[in-house]
Design a protein around this motif. Structure first.
Motif, PDB file in Angstrom:
ATOM      1  N   ARG A 148       0.821  -1.210   0.000  1.00 40.71           N
ATOM      2  CA  ARG A 148       0.000   0.000   0.000  1.00 40.71           C
ATOM      3  C   ARG A 148       0.856   1.262   0.000  1.00 40.71           C
ATOM      4  O   ARG A 148       0.540   2.246  -0.689  1.00 40.71           O
ATOM      5  CB  ARG A 148      -0.942  -0.009   1.201  1.00 40.71           C
ATOM      6  CG  ARG A 148      -1.888   1.187   1.235  1.00 40.71           C
ATOM      7  CD  ARG A 148      -2.968   1.009   2.272  1.00 40.71           C
ATOM      8  NE  ARG A 148      -3.839  -0.122   1.959  1.00 40.71           N
ATOM      9  CZ  ARG A 148      -4.869  -0.476   2.701  1.00 40.71           C
ATOM     10  NH1 ARG A 148      -5.153   0.181   3.805  1.00 40.71           N
ATOM     11  NH2 ARG A 148      -5.624  -1.495   2.347  1.00 40.71           N
ATOM     12  N   LYS A 201      -4.721  13.963  -4.080  1.00 40.77           N
ATOM     13  CA  LYS A 201      -3.902  12.822  -3.667  1.00 40.77           C
ATOM     14  C   LYS A 201      -4.672  11.925  -2.705  1.00 40.77           C
ATOM     15  O   LYS A 201      -4.683  10.697  -2.846  1.00 40.77           O
ATOM     16  CB  LYS A 201      -2.602  13.313  -3.032  1.00 40.77           C
ATOM     17  CG  LYS A 201      -1.664  14.011  -4.009  1.00 40.77           C
ATOM     18  CD  LYS A 201      -0.422  14.543  -3.300  1.00 40.77           C
ATOM     19  CE  LYS A 201       0.522  15.210  -4.289  1.00 40.77           C
ATOM     20  NZ  LYS A 201       1.725  15.771  -3.620  1.00 40.77           N
ATOM     21  N   LYS A 202      -5.322  12.541  -1.721  1.00 45.12           N
ATOM     22  CA  LYS A 202      -6.066  11.764  -0.731  1.00 45.12           C
ATOM     23  C   LYS A 202      -7.210  10.995  -1.375  1.00 45.12           C
ATOM     24  O   LYS A 202      -7.394   9.791  -1.112  1.00 45.12           O
ATOM     25  CB  LYS A 202      -6.624  12.697   0.347  1.00 45.12           C
ATOM     26  CG  LYS A 202      -7.382  11.970   1.456  1.00 45.12           C
ATOM     27  CD  LYS A 202      -7.992  12.928   2.459  1.00 45.12           C
ATOM     28  CE  LYS A 202      -9.217  13.621   1.876  1.00 45.12           C
ATOM     29  NZ  LYS A 202      -9.883  14.493   2.873  1.00 45.12           N
ATOM     30  N   LYS A 224      -7.773   2.259  -3.071  1.00 51.13           N
ATOM     31  CA  LYS A 224      -8.152   1.276  -2.050  1.00 51.13           C
ATOM     32  C   LYS A 224      -9.434   0.557  -2.440  1.00 51.13           C
ATOM     33  O   LYS A 224      -9.558  -0.665  -2.297  1.00 51.13           O
ATOM     34  CB  LYS A 224      -8.323   1.976  -0.702  1.00 51.13           C
ATOM     35  CG  LYS A 224      -8.659   1.037   0.454  1.00 51.13           C
ATOM     36  CD  LYS A 224      -8.788   1.805   1.758  1.00 51.13           C
ATOM     37  CE  LYS A 224      -9.159   0.863   2.907  1.00 51.13           C
ATOM     38  NZ  LYS A 224      -9.310   1.600   4.192  1.00 51.13           N
ATOM     39  N   ARG A 275      -5.966   8.127  -3.485  1.00 51.63           N
ATOM     40  CA  ARG A 275      -5.563   6.994  -2.645  1.00 51.63           C
ATOM     41  C   ARG A 275      -6.794   6.207  -2.180  1.00 51.63           C
ATOM     42  O   ARG A 275      -6.782   4.974  -2.159  1.00 51.63           O
ATOM     43  CB  ARG A 275      -4.760   7.491  -1.434  1.00 51.63           C
ATOM     44  CG  ARG A 275      -3.408   8.097  -1.797  1.00 51.63           C
ATOM     45  CD  ARG A 275      -2.523   8.273  -0.579  1.00 51.63           C
ATOM     46  NE  ARG A 275      -3.090   9.184   0.405  1.00 51.63           N
ATOM     47  CZ  ARG A 275      -2.819  10.491   0.463  1.00 51.63           C
ATOM     48  NH1 ARG A 275      -2.005  11.044  -0.432  1.00 51.63           N
ATOM     49  NH2 ARG A 275      -3.359  11.246   1.416  1.00 51.63           N
ATOM     50  N   TYR A 302       0.601   4.264  -2.766  1.00 47.84           N
ATOM     51  CA  TYR A 302       0.318   5.646  -2.381  1.00 47.84           C
ATOM     52  C   TYR A 302       1.423   6.594  -2.845  1.00 47.84           C
ATOM     53  O   TYR A 302       1.147   7.721  -3.285  1.00 47.84           O
ATOM     54  CB  TYR A 302       0.138   5.744  -0.865  1.00 47.84           C
ATOM     55  CG  TYR A 302      -1.165   5.145  -0.360  1.00 47.84           C
ATOM     56  CD1 TYR A 302      -2.094   4.583  -1.242  1.00 47.84           C
ATOM     57  CD2 TYR A 302      -1.474   5.133   0.996  1.00 47.84           C
ATOM     58  CE1 TYR A 302      -3.282   4.044  -0.782  1.00 47.84           C
ATOM     59  CE2 TYR A 302      -2.680   4.599   1.465  1.00 47.84           C
ATOM     60  CZ  TYR A 302      -3.566   4.052   0.576  1.00 47.84           C
ATOM     61  OH  TYR A 302      -4.749   3.521   1.028  1.00 47.84           O
ATOM     62  N   ILE A 354       0.960   7.201  -6.512  1.00 45.74           N
ATOM     63  CA  ILE A 354      -0.169   8.104  -6.737  1.00 45.74           C
ATOM     64  C   ILE A 354       0.247   9.548  -6.476  1.00 45.74           C
ATOM     65  O   ILE A 354      -0.026  10.443  -7.286  1.00 45.74           O
ATOM     66  CB  ILE A 354      -1.352   7.717  -5.840  1.00 45.74           C
ATOM     67  CG1 ILE A 354      -2.005   6.435  -6.359  1.00 45.74           C
ATOM     68  CG2 ILE A 354      -2.381   8.849  -5.766  1.00 45.74           C
ATOM     69  CD1 ILE A 354      -3.040   5.847  -5.422  1.00 45.74           C
ATOM     70  N   ASN A 355       0.914   9.793  -5.347  1.00 48.02           N
ATOM     71  CA  ASN A 355       1.346  11.156  -5.018  1.00 48.02           C
ATOM     72  C   ASN A 355       2.270  11.709  -6.095  1.00 48.02           C
ATOM     73  O   ASN A 355       2.148  12.883  -6.490  1.00 48.02           O
ATOM     74  CB  ASN A 355       2.050  11.166  -3.662  1.00 48.02           C
ATOM     75  CG  ASN A 355       1.110  10.840  -2.511  1.00 48.02           C
ATOM     76  OD1 ASN A 355      -0.104  10.969  -2.641  1.00 48.02           O
ATOM     77  ND2 ASN A 355       1.672  10.411  -1.394  1.00 48.02           N
TER      78      ASN A 355
END
Length: 300
Positions: free
Chosen positions: A199, A260-261, A268, A264, A203, A206-207
């Motif tokens: 994970r 970003k959040k 998930k 993420r 992440y 992704i960032n």
């Protein structure tokens, strides 16, 4: 049957495009995209559409073939994709299907489900609820009426949440109860390959991707689409956050952090969806291409 659809799935930013191109070149076949965010020609940077170089390496279908002003449902995609596959299988026994939109992948490989009639007053009531109370109210209602689907759906996708609630309320049954357990017969074999990572790695990727999008001009792209902000196609991560910046609700740094959040969170939920499919063979994102080809050969 000798015709085989090789499906590449996984969370956003994990490297699905790269693997699909490698396989397409090795098998000398073409690629069908099942990424619903990449259908629209006006949305490029924020949807991480394959680069011009990547598109030139292998023939792609269903990339930026629609306008945000056009209504294009998963049912439309199922029909169009199956028609395209029939044509492609006349030229080659392999086709690659790639994307992170689980519902769209399932539409092609398993078929869509039959749902009950939706009452117009239910639809209007939910629309009014959304306009007055926001998406959070609808999310909580779905969690109560259908906790199983709540765990699978992208709860930030207003269209999907409202559609599920329409079915729940109109039928008096959970949306998930209408999801078919027996897939429809398809005139081709299906081999499913998933790419994943720890994970923290997902992440970080992704960032990094979001930072690249910003550098490549995400802000200007979203500004040009502001007049279309009410359309469903634009109610997606990467665009709605920048709309809040344009309207002065958030500053730019906060809007980027929210992209970003929310991305993420989306990743998930993608993994939650795909993990339920036991037909998927998972490979680490640092896969060896030969090991993937070996699995395909063994599956055949």
């Amino acid at each position: 049957m000798t015709n085989t659809l090789i499906v590449i799935v996984g969370p956003t930013a994990i490297g699905k495009t790269s693997l699909s191109i490698q396989l397409a070149n090795h098998l000398k076949c073409e690629i069908v995209s099942a990424d619903s965010r990449q259908f629209y020609k006006e949305m490029c940077i924020g949807t991480a559409v394959p680069s011009l170089n990547e598109l030139q390496q292998a023939k792609h279908h269903f990339i930026q073939h629609k306008s945000v002003e056009e209504l294009y449902s998963v049912g439309d995609f199922e029909k169009d994709a199956l028609d395209t596959l029939n044509t492609l299988f006349e030229k080659n026994e392999f086709v690659i299907l790639v994307g992170g939109s689980g519902l769209y992948v399932d539409a092609v490989t398993k078929g869509l489900d039959s749902f009950p009639e939706i009452y117009e007053d239910v639809r209007k009531t939910l629309k009014k609820q959304y306009d007055t109370e926001g998406i959070e109210s609808l999310q909580q209602q779905l969690k109560t009426l259908d906790p199983l689907y709540f765990e699978r759906v992208d709860i930030h996708n207003t269209h999907r949440v409202m559609r599920a609630l329409e079915v729940c309320i109109s039928s008096g049954k959970p949306y998930s109860s209408f999801i078919t357990k027996t897939p429809k017969k398809r005139p081709f074999n299906v081999i499913k390959i998933g790419i994943t990572a720890e994970r923290s790695i997902i992440y970080d990727r992704i960032n990094e991707r979001v930072d690249i999008m910003v550098k490549e001009g995400l802000l200007d792209e979203v500004k040009q689409l502001y007049s279309y902000k009410s359309l469903n196609a634009l109610n997606t991560v990467g665009y709605k956050e920048i709309f809040n910046f344009i309207e002065g609700t958030w500053d730019l740094d906060f809007a980027i952090s929210e992209i970003k959040k929310n991305t993420r969170r989306f990743a998930k939920r993608q993994l939650t969806w795909f993990r339920k499919d036991l037909e998927i063979e998972w490979f680490d994102y640092l896969y060896n291409l030969e090991s993937v080809l070996s699995y395909i050969k063994k599956s055949l």
